[in-house]
Design an enzyme around this catalytic site. Structure first.
Site, PDB file in Angstrom:
ATOM      1  CG  HIS A  37      -1.913  -1.037   1.331  1.00 51.06           C
ATOM      2  ND1 HIS A  37      -1.863  -2.034   2.274  1.00 51.06           N
ATOM      3  CD2 HIS A  37      -3.029  -1.261   0.604  1.00 51.06           C
ATOM      4  CE1 HIS A  37      -2.909  -2.833   2.123  1.00 51.06           C
ATOM      5  NE2 HIS A  37      -3.625  -2.389   1.111  1.00 51.06           N
ATOM      6  CB  VAL A 178       5.180  -4.651  -2.772  1.00 49.95           C
ATOM      7  CG1 VAL A 178       6.293  -4.620  -1.737  1.00 49.95           C
ATOM      8  CG2 VAL A 178       5.140  -3.328  -3.535  1.00 49.95           C
TER       9      VAL A 178
END
Ligand code: PAF
Length: 282
Positions: A37, A178
């Protein structure tokens, strides 16, 4: 950082920024923030003057009540992270603010086509819930840019299609997944893994990476590769959901000769449903 829970306050602030020619970057989340995020937020900051982050666990996109109840809610910790990241505004509404009447009675946004396959098939109603809440927030904020992660690649492509189809003047940017150092894609649902499951979880990405290598080496019996990968995952203790090598433009199963592919997968490990994908460029 301003923290708001009311749509009117959010709109008022957005209008003020827009009238001062400040561009707005939006990152929508369901909270329980992780490094993935934070990358989205960093990217939004590069593309816009003011960054708004939403934290809303959207009941409309959960097909299982149990999953909605168990979804990790870590508002305090999230707020600290957002403050450090110099986010201008956190919008954290209640369910009643977003859905003042019964959810079943709310107008729905349905994106046709590839959305019905894979995640759409595994989680009936999920993408209608996502498209509806994203449209609602896009209408509230009217951002210049919105950033989403490629881990949910079908979601990202659905939102990009929706924005094109409905002529929303928003640049929807996708960012690479990620990963933890062992390859596991970051996800709030990784919290459901116990220690033993967590040690097995990286196998998921390893199995997908192996498919990618074999496709890049010229193998074209995609269905056989998918079946082999499923067997391997079952052997490690994963529960079966789907693995498919498909064409990225329409999410149809890839055939020999197709270019621009993506291997997409979902699998259960204990209580966690993991999803991941790897693109295989032409
Ligand atoms: O990807 C998510 O976390 C959610 O689907 C989103 C985009 C915040 C909509 O609720």
């Amino acid at each position: 950082m301003q923290i708001m829970s009311k749509i009117d306050d959010l709109r008022h602030q957005c209008k003020q920024w827009q009238s001062n020619n400040k561009s707005i970057g939006l990152v929508m989340t369901m909270g329980n923030l992780h490094a993935g995020h934070m990358e989205l937020i960093k990217a939004a900051g590069k593309h816009a003057d003011q960054v708004i982050v939403t934290n809303f666990v959207n009941p409309m996109q959960f097909d299982r009540e149990e999953d909605l109840r168990a979804y990790p809610r870590t508002m305090e910790q999230d707020t600290l992270l957002l403050e450090k990241a110099k986010v201008a505004l956190l919008f954290a509404p209640t369910v009643e603010e977003i859905y003042p009447s019964e959810i079943e009675q709310v107008s729905q946004v349905q994106v046709p086509g590839f959305v019905d396959r894979l995640e759409g098939q595994a989680r009936p109603g999920h993408f209608v819930g996502v498209a509806t809440v994203v449209t609602k927030v896009f209408n509230m904020v009217q951002p210049d840019v919105a950033v989403f992660g490629e881990k949910d690649i079908q979601q990202l492509l659905m939102i990009q299609k929706m924005v094109r189809d409905l002529n929303m003047p928003i640049d929807v940017i996708g960012l690479p997944t990620v990963r933890e150092s062992d390859g596991l894609a970051m996800s709030s649902r990784n919290n459901y893994l116990n220690d033993e499951e967590r040690s097995i979880a990286p196998k998921f990405h390893q199995v997908l990476s192996k498919i990618v290598k074999r496709v890049e080496a010229g193998e074209t019996d995609y269905r056989a590769l998918e079946n082999e990968a499923i067997e391997e995952l079952l052997g490690y203790g994963f529960g079966k959901d789907y693995i498919e090598i498909c064409r990225i433009h329409d999410f149809e199963p890839a055939q020999a000769g197709d270019k621009n592919l993506v291997v997409v997968a979902a699998a259960w490990l204990g209580k966690a449903r993991l999803i991941d994908n790897i693109k295989i460029p032409a």
